[in-house]
Design an enzyme around this catalytic site. Structure first.
Site, PDB file in Angstrom:
ATOM      1  N   LYS A   1       2.892   9.960   8.435  1.00 39.12           N
ATOM      2  CA  LYS A   1       1.889   9.193   8.988  1.00 39.12           C
ATOM      3  C   LYS A   1       2.323  10.064  10.837  1.00 39.12           C
ATOM      4  CE  LYS A   1      -1.273   5.746   7.950  1.00 39.12           C
ATOM      5  NZ  LYS A   1      -0.524   5.238   6.591  1.00 39.12           N
TER       6      LYS A   1
ATOM      7  N   ASP B   1       9.250   3.026   1.578  1.00 38.57           N
ATOM      8  CA  ASP B   1       8.485   3.280   2.521  1.00 38.57           C
ATOM      9  C   ASP B   1       7.981   3.014   3.766  1.00 38.57           C
ATOM     10  OD1 ASP B   1       5.495   4.214   2.800  1.00 38.57           O
ATOM     11  OD2 ASP B   1       3.984   3.653   0.990  1.00 38.57           O
TER      12      ASP B   1
ATOM     13  N   PHE C   1       0.993  -0.819   0.411  1.00 36.13           N
ATOM     14  CA  PHE C   1       0.192  -0.461   0.000  1.00 36.13           C
ATOM     15  C   PHE C   1       1.186   1.586   0.093  1.00 36.13           C
ATOM     16  CE2 PHE C   1      -2.320   3.753   1.916  1.00 36.13           C
ATOM     17  CZ  PHE C   1      -3.541   3.151   0.941  1.00 36.13           C
TER      18      PHE C   1
HETATM   19  C1  LIG Z   1      -0.681   5.346   4.630  1.00 33.97           C
HETATM   20  C2  LIG Z   1       0.288   4.733   4.238  1.00 33.97           C
HETATM   21  C3  LIG Z   1       0.411   5.493   2.958  1.00 33.97           C
HETATM   22  C4  LIG Z   1      -0.609   7.205   2.612  1.00 33.97           C
HETATM   23  O1  LIG Z   1      -0.542   8.122   3.663  1.00 33.97           O
HETATM   24  P1  LIG Z   1      -1.665   9.664   3.173  1.00 33.97           P
HETATM   25  O2  LIG Z   1      -0.970  10.572   4.205  1.00 33.97           O
HETATM   26  O3  LIG Z   1      -2.555   8.254   3.539  1.00 33.97           O
HETATM   27  O4  LIG Z   1      -1.085   9.626   1.678  1.00 33.97           O
HETATM   28  C5  LIG Z   1       1.328   5.448   1.774  1.00 33.97           C
HETATM   29  N1  LIG Z   1       1.929   4.360   2.853  1.00 33.97           N
HETATM   30  C6  LIG Z   1       1.744   3.556   3.370  1.00 33.97           C
HETATM   31  C7  LIG Z   1       3.498   2.579   3.514  1.00 33.97           C
HETATM   32  C8  LIG Z   1       0.569   3.813   4.616  1.00 33.97           C
HETATM   33  O5  LIG Z   1       0.725   3.105   5.545  1.00 33.97           O
END
Ligand SMILES: *Cc1c(COP(=O)(O)O)cnc(C)c1O
Length: 396
Positions: A252, A223, A138
């Protein structure tokens, strides 16, 4: 207005992008939230791994208050002291040399994708643009990041997707090796798949991934939007693996609940971003950067990482105890305070019942209960959570 009245109004005015629970939080402190009717909830979701310091951590609140009275926003046409301080702090604690700031995880990944492509085109010519990512990953909800995300459910209806992404099974170095072609420029992975159901790879996986990237001159992007800022018991999850990426994205928990994103990179890559390459109006503005500086200092100075390790082990042990008693819990896994309990049954009903009993948890991939409490959680709060959960599981 009470919760019911807010929910009715939401029904008229808010787009239905989320399957929202019937909860209207209006105040928070530590691991606790209160709704518009004054009912209290134990928060083991923490805004999905955002409130790592709990709700309204005093140092974050104070930084926001102070900065709001000094300067809320100024353009990135100018130099922003709080942003510079934050970049120094993050680079000083990581492999990275320079930072770019934005407002969210998706934007941080967009920046990483753009940097990887620009660097590769400049260095290797026009045919290198493809990025390999993992199935069940994700990376966000923008067009580029849904193209990067290896889940059909986030892509459906939005095609044509961005060209140039290829998905391989996670935790399978051979599959990655086989997918590399001369058009590939980068590999982008989550250290632990969060939305994918709390999936941690084998210890050797990332060392193999690093070796494949080195061998083929591929940029390795981590990420760490969900795993970063202490969630796994280290400031960054890659510190567990004995190897480091070339680019890392954060968002986050970076600013203790305030919205910010960051893309960090090694010097050689960072040089490809020149004036006009990329930008963001709000990215790293004084208010959010001040909150982030306060939040990162709090994580580093208040024993938060140590607590994440200790409470992560304790929570895992307590969940293992439940697994002994309830056969539909088939596995407890995770690292630090990013923990999943694999079920052989759907978890939605458990989450709903938990809410009714004042406990916030979440389910990923339909059958994984996800526990991502604030990293300041105490043994007593974990015991309380287990007590509530046990009551629910007995009825399942
Ligand atoms: C939450 C998340 C995102 C997206 O972040 P947003 O601030 O909602 O755009 C991307 N990568 C990972 C691994 C995430 O957990």
């Amino acid at each position: 207005m009470n919760s019911q009245q807010w929910i009715e109004k939401a029904d008229h005015y808010i787009m239905k992008t989320y399957g929202r629970y019937p909860l209207v939080p209006v105040r928070g402190e530590g691991c606790w939230l209160w709704d518009a009717d004054g009912k209290r909830y134990l928060d083991f979701l923490a805004g999905v791994a955002v409130n790592n310091l709990g709700h309204c951590h005093p140092r974050v609140v104070e930084a926001l208050r102070r900065q709001a009275g000094e300067l809320i926003h100024c353009s990135n046409f100018y130099h922003i002291p709080q942003q510079i301080e934050l970049a120094e702090l993050l680079c000083g604690r990581s492999f990275a040399d320079r930072a770019f700031f934005c407002n969210s995880g998706a934007e941080a990944n967009e920046a990483a994708i753009k940097l990887a492509r620009k660097y590769s085109r400049e260095k290797f010519g026009p045919d290198r643009y493809e990025i390999i990512t993992a199935l069940s990953s994700f990376h966000g909800r923008t067009m580029a990041t849904i193209s990067a995300t290896g889940q059909e459910k986030v892509q459906r209806f939005f095609d044509p997707l961005l060209h140039g992404f290829k998905h391989v099974p996670f935790n399978d170095a051979d599959a990655l090796r086989a997918a590399v072609t001369p058009t590939c420029c980068a590999v982008m992975l989550e250290p632990i798949q969060g939305e994918g159901g709390v999936v941690a790879p084998s210890p050797e996986y990332f060392r193999e991934v690093r070796a494949i990237c080195d061998r083929h001159d591929l940029i390795l992007i981590f990420d760490e939007v969900q795993t970063g800022i202490g969630r796994t018991g280290k400031l960054f999850a890659y510190e567990h693996f004995g190897t480091a990426p070339d680019i890392m994205t954060l968002a986050k928990a970076l600013a203790g609940g305030a919205p910010i994103g960051a893309m960090l990179a090694r010097e050689a890559l960072a040089g490809s971003f020149t004036p006009g390459s990329h930008g963001s109006t709000f990215g790293g503005n004084p208010l959010m950067a001040a909150a982030a500086v306060a939040a990162v200092h709090a994580v580093l100075e208040e024993g938060v990482l140590e607590n994440a390790v200790a409470m992560g082990a304790y929570l895992t042990g307590r969940l293992e105890g439940l697994k002994e008693r309830f056969p539909f819990i088939t596995e407890v896994r995770g690292i630090g305070l990013l923990i999943g309990a694999q079920l052989s049954i759907p978890g939605a009903d458990i989450v709903k019942k938990a809410l009714e009993r004042g406990l916030l948890i979440n389910v990923a991939q339909e059958r994984v209960l996800r526990f991502v409490p604030p990293l300041i959680v105490t043994r007593e709060e974990i015991d309380l959570m287990i007590g509530i959960l046990e009551g629910i599981l007995t009825e399942v």
